[in-house]
Design an enzyme around this catalytic site. Structure first.
Site, PDB file in Angstrom:
ATOM      1  N   THR A 242      32.844  40.167  42.431  1.00 24.83           N
ATOM      2  CA  THR A 242      33.698  40.312  43.607  1.00 24.83           C
ATOM      3  C   THR A 242      33.315  39.283  44.653  1.00 24.83           C
ATOM      4  OG1 THR A 242      32.194  41.941  44.573  1.00 24.83           O
ATOM      5  CG2 THR A 242      34.075  42.789  43.291  1.00 24.83           C
TER       6      THR A 242
ATOM      7  N   ASN B 151      33.004  38.315  48.209  1.00 24.97           N
ATOM      8  CA  ASN B 151      32.918  39.073  49.462  1.00 24.97           C
ATOM      9  C   ASN B 151      33.319  38.216  50.656  1.00 24.97           C
ATOM     10  OD1 ASN B 151      31.079  40.337  47.449  1.00 24.97           O
ATOM     11  ND2 ASN B 151      30.648  41.761  49.110  1.00 24.97           N
TER      12      ASN B 151
ATOM     13  N   GLU C  78      35.566  43.152  49.423  1.00 24.09           N
ATOM     14  CA  GLU C  78      35.250  42.303  48.264  1.00 24.09           C
ATOM     15  C   GLU C  78      36.430  42.280  47.302  1.00 24.09           C
ATOM     16  OE1 GLU C  78      32.192  44.133  45.727  1.00 24.09           O
ATOM     17  OE2 GLU C  78      32.062  45.805  47.150  1.00 24.09           O
TER      18      GLU C  78
HETATM   19  P1  ADP Z   1      27.730  39.095  45.255  1.00 31.04           P
HETATM   20  O1  ADP Z   1      26.965  40.362  45.388  1.00 31.04           O
HETATM   21  O2  ADP Z   1      27.000  37.914  45.839  1.00 31.04           O
HETATM   22  O3  ADP Z   1      29.125  39.187  45.790  1.00 31.04           O
HETATM   23  P2  ADP Z   1      28.887  39.208  42.582  1.00 31.04           P
HETATM   24  O4  ADP Z   1      28.152  39.641  41.352  1.00 31.04           O
HETATM   25  O5  ADP Z   1      29.904  40.144  43.168  1.00 31.04           O
HETATM   26  O6  ADP Z   1      27.812  38.807  43.675  1.00 31.04           O
HETATM   27  O7  ADP Z   1      29.569  37.828  42.223  1.00 31.04           O
HETATM   28  C1  ADP Z   1      30.466  37.273  43.139  1.00 31.04           C
HETATM   29  C2  ADP Z   1      30.681  35.780  42.967  1.00 31.04           C
HETATM   30  O8  ADP Z   1      31.127  35.479  41.638  1.00 31.04           O
HETATM   31  C3  ADP Z   1      31.792  35.327  43.886  1.00 31.04           C
HETATM   32  O9  ADP Z   1      31.315  35.013  45.192  1.00 31.04           O
HETATM   33  C4  ADP Z   1      32.325  34.086  43.157  1.00 31.04           C
HETATM   34  O10 ADP Z   1      31.611  32.938  43.582  1.00 31.04           O
HETATM   35  C5  ADP Z   1      32.005  34.368  41.672  1.00 31.04           C
HETATM   36  N1  ADP Z   1      33.169  34.724  40.839  1.00 31.04           N
HETATM   37  C6  ADP Z   1      33.380  34.251  39.570  1.00 31.04           C
HETATM   38  N2  ADP Z   1      34.497  34.746  39.038  1.00 31.04           N
HETATM   39  C7  ADP Z   1      35.048  35.569  39.979  1.00 31.04           C
HETATM   40  C8  ADP Z   1      36.249  36.364  40.005  1.00 31.04           C
HETATM   41  N3  ADP Z   1      37.090  36.419  38.961  1.00 31.04           N
HETATM   42  N4  ADP Z   1      36.498  37.082  41.145  1.00 31.04           N
HETATM   43  C9  ADP Z   1      35.662  37.029  42.190  1.00 31.04           C
HETATM   44  N5  ADP Z   1      34.511  36.301  42.214  1.00 31.04           N
HETATM   45  C10 ADP Z   1      34.199  35.565  41.130  1.00 31.04           C
HETATM   46  N1  RBF Z   2      32.427  51.331  44.896  1.00 31.93           N
HETATM   47  C1  RBF Z   2      32.333  52.669  45.079  1.00 31.93           C
HETATM   48  O1  RBF Z   2      31.297  53.156  45.461  1.00 31.93           O
HETATM   49  N2  RBF Z   2      33.397  53.496  44.827  1.00 31.93           N
HETATM   50  C2  RBF Z   2      34.587  53.030  44.359  1.00 31.93           C
HETATM   51  O2  RBF Z   2      35.522  53.818  44.157  1.00 31.93           O
HETATM   52  C3  RBF Z   2      34.713  51.606  44.139  1.00 31.93           C
HETATM   53  N3  RBF Z   2      35.858  51.089  43.648  1.00 31.93           N
HETATM   54  C4  RBF Z   2      35.943  49.735  43.420  1.00 31.93           C
HETATM   55  C5  RBF Z   2      37.112  49.197  42.884  1.00 31.93           C
HETATM   56  C6  RBF Z   2      37.224  47.840  42.627  1.00 31.93           C
HETATM   57  C7  RBF Z   2      38.495  47.301  42.045  1.00 31.93           C
HETATM   58  C8  RBF Z   2      36.133  46.975  42.914  1.00 31.93           C
HETATM   59  C9  RBF Z   2      36.238  45.503  42.638  1.00 31.93           C
HETATM   60  C10 RBF Z   2      34.959  47.500  43.449  1.00 31.93           C
HETATM   61  C11 RBF Z   2      34.848  48.874  43.704  1.00 31.93           C
HETATM   62  N4  RBF Z   2      33.681  49.430  44.235  1.00 31.93           N
HETATM   63  C12 RBF Z   2      33.590  50.785  44.437  1.00 31.93           C
HETATM   64  C13 RBF Z   2      32.625  48.557  44.720  1.00 31.93           C
HETATM   65  C14 RBF Z   2      31.481  48.375  43.763  1.00 31.93           C
HETATM   66  O3  RBF Z   2      30.561  49.406  44.014  1.00 31.93           O
HETATM   67  C15 RBF Z   2      30.865  47.027  44.074  1.00 31.93           C
HETATM   68  O4  RBF Z   2      31.724  46.001  43.662  1.00 31.93           O
HETATM   69  C16 RBF Z   2      29.539  46.896  43.411  1.00 31.93           C
HETATM   70  O5  RBF Z   2      28.686  47.827  43.987  1.00 31.93           O
HETATM   71  C17 RBF Z   2      28.931  45.576  43.647  1.00 31.93           C
HETATM   72  O6  RBF Z   2      28.692  45.358  44.999  1.00 31.93           O
HETATM   73 MG    MG Z   3      30.513  40.719  45.337  1.00 30.40          MG
END
Ligand code: ADP
Ligand code: RBF
Ligand code: MG
Length: 192
Positions: free
Chosen positions: A42, A44, A116
């Site tokens: 995701t 952020n 995110e």
């Molecule tokens: P963080 O906790 O730092 O957000 P994540 O595990 O959520 O780490 O990874 C997020 C990063 O992955 C984004 O900031 C982006 O650079 C990269 N990324 C790669 N593919 C995707 C995607 N399909 N959607 C969102 N982020 C992506």
């Molecule tokens: N986190 C929650 O605690 N509850 C949720 O219902 C929840 N739904 C999510 C749905 C989507 C589509 C995404 C992308 C994330 C969601 N998350 C939710 C956040 C998730 O906990 C978070 O992406 C991870 O903790 C990594 O930071």
């Molecule tokens: Mg993220």
């Protein structure tokens, strides 16, 4: 089990008021809990109640819509026909479907609100620091707590499918892509 969920949300004619709110910013590091390892990285964005007043009273939960990214020339997934200026700065945004979470991540009990977006596209490289814009078109479900990580992942996978299907209708497509009627010009606007 969370039971059966609808596979499509929102009226087929297109988004209804109060949508679409929007937010933008440079992609920041999240909590590094490895959403990437879960299969749904995701991107952020900083949550700023002054820039996006609507977010302070938005319901915590899962939303969907269109995202745009100003990927730099060095990024492997940048469209090959995208323009750059003389400093090799990207001047073009590319648009993708997205599903996003706004809330406190109940499962992890965060104290600060986060926003995110999982972009529904595979990327070969990260894009931290890149400008991202989000046009939020609809609400999928409220934020939930889960007994285990597997249950959260299962729901996130359904959310991705719901977002894809919901956006894949004429009333939800962007005029700019030649497919629909929605105004997505803000996603592509080139001011720096
Ligand atoms: P963080 O906790 O730092 O957000 P994540 O595990 O959520 O780490 O990874 C997020 C990063 O992955 C984004 O900031 C982006 O650079 C990269 N990324 C790669 N593919 C995707 C995607 N399909 N959607 C969102 N982020 C992506
Ligand atoms: N986190 C929650 O605690 N509850 C949720 O219902 C929840 N739904 C999510 C749905 C989507 C589509 C995404 C992308 C994330 C969601 N998350 C939710 C956040 C998730 O906990 C978070 O992406 C991870 O903790 C990594 O930071
Ligand atoms: Mg993220």
């Amino acid at each position: 089990m969370s039971g059966a969920r609808p596979i499509i949300v929102g009226p087929s004619a297109g988004p209804e008021a109060p949508y679409p709110p929007q937010m933008e910013g440079k992609v920041i590091h999240g909590f590094g809990r490895g959403s990437k390892e879960l299969g749904t990285p995701t991107a952020n964005l900083p949550v700023d109640n002054n820039l996006t007043p609507w977010i302070s009273h938005a319901e915590s939960g899962v939303y969907f819509g269109w995202a745009s990214l100003r990927l730099p020339p060095s990024h492997p997934n940048r469209p090959s026909d995208a323009a750059t200026d003389s400093d090799e700065v990207s001047t073009e945004f590319s648009v993708y479907p997205m599903v996003m979470s706004i809330g406190y991540n109940k499962f992890y009990d965060n104290k600060a609100r986060s926003a995110e977006a999982h972009v529904l596209q595979e990327f070969e490289a990260d894009f931290y620091g890149v400008e991202m814009r989000l046009l939020i078109l609809g609400f999928i479900r409220e934020e939930k707590d889960y007994p285990n990580l597997e249950a959260l992942i299962e729901d996130i996978n359904v959310d991705c499918e719901v977002a894809r299907r919901s956006l894949d209708r004429e009333g939800w497509a962007l005029r700019e892509t030649g497919k629909g009627t929605l105004d997505g010009s803000w996603l592509l606007r080139e001011e720096k």
